[in-house]
Design a protein around this motif. Structure first.
Motif, short mmCIF file in Angstrom:
data_model
loop_
_atom_site.label_atom_id
_atom_site.label_comp_id
_atom_site.label_asym_id
_atom_site.label_seq_id
_atom_site.Cartn_x
_atom_site.Cartn_y
_atom_site.Cartn_z
N SER A 188 -16.78 -5.18 11.18
CA SER A 188 -17.05 -6.45 11.87
C SER A 188 -15.88 -6.93 12.60
CB SER A 188 -17.38 -7.39 10.54
OG SER A 188 -16.40 -7.45 9.69
N ASN A 189 -14.74 -6.40 12.36
CA ASN A 189 -13.50 -7.12 13.17
C ASN A 189 -13.27 -6.28 14.62
OD1 ASN A 189 -13.28 -9.34 11.48
ND2 ASN A 189 -11.94 -8.12 10.14
N ALA A 190 -13.74 -5.09 14.72
CA ALA A 190 -13.49 -4.06 15.69
C ALA A 190 -14.17 -4.80 16.81
CB ALA A 190 -13.99 -2.66 15.36
N LYS A 191 -13.37 -4.76 17.99
CA LYS A 191 -13.86 -5.25 19.32
C LYS A 191 -14.55 -3.87 20.02
CE LYS A 191 -9.81 -8.29 19.85
NZ LYS A 191 -8.48 -8.31 20.00
N SER A 217 -2.93 -5.10 5.24
CA SER A 217 -4.20 -5.50 5.11
C SER A 217 -5.03 -4.61 6.07
CB SER A 217 -4.60 -6.85 5.73
OG SER A 217 -6.01 -7.17 5.90
N LEU A 218 -6.23 -4.26 5.64
CA LEU A 218 -7.08 -3.29 6.42
C LEU A 218 -8.30 -4.05 7.24
CD1 LEU A 218 -7.78 -0.51 3.82
CD2 LEU A 218 -6.17 -0.43 5.84
N ASN A 219 -8.21 -5.26 7.21
CA ASN A 219 -9.02 -6.33 7.86
C ASN A 219 -9.47 -5.91 9.15
OD1 ASN A 219 -9.92 -7.69 5.30
ND2 ASN A 219 -8.31 -9.35 5.72
N GLY A 220 -8.29 -5.81 9.88
CA GLY A 220 -8.36 -5.44 11.36
C GLY A 220 -9.26 -4.10 11.63
#
Length: 142
Positions: free
Chosen positions: A15-18, A8-11
């Motif tokens: 929008s998911n990057a910290k 998955s590339l979701n991380g």
């Protein structure tokens, strides 16, 4: 190793990057608040794109003997990078600049800070641009 196609590339999505934390540093014991406590400067990370734009503005390319040569004005580059990352104190604050008799952030830093203090601020700049603390880098190497 896992099949890359199934990963998955979701991380990696924006929008998911910290966010990277601001870096706080006491540049000098000379700058204190009302109770005598040294005031921390606050530096905020900037993007690689912004760093590249600042670097490009401070790089002069010439052609010498048919070859491209690039010269970077390191003093202006560092000053612009500091201006971009220092959130507090605001280096563009007119009242702060007036108190030192200058009219730009670059001039302000050059009269406001002594050489050792400038080194402390530059080290903090490197830390904020790396996105990790210096001791974290040493740990990663080991």
């Amino acid at each position: 190793m896992a099949d890359i196609k199934n990963m998955s590339l979701n991380g990696f999505f924006k929008s998911n990057a910290k966010s990277l934390p601001d870096v706080k540093v006491v540049v000098s014991e000379r700058f204190t608040n009302e109770d005598g406590t040294p005031i921390e400067w606050v530096l905020h990370p900037i993007s690689t794109k912004r760093v590249e734009e600042i670097t490009k503005r401070n790089t002069k390319t010439t052609i010498k003997n048919g070859k491209k040569e690039s010269t970077v004005n390191e003093e202006n580059l560092n000053a612009e990078l500091l201006e971009a990352v220092v959130l507090y104190p605001s280096l563009n604050d007119a009242e702060l600049q007036d108190s030192y008799g200058v009219s730009s952030a670059n001039e302000l830093l050059s009269v406001m800070l002594y050489p050792g203090e400038t080194q402390v601020l530059t080290a903090a700049l490197q830390e904020v641009m790396a996105g990790t603390k210096a001791n974290d880098i040493d740990e990663l190497k080991n």
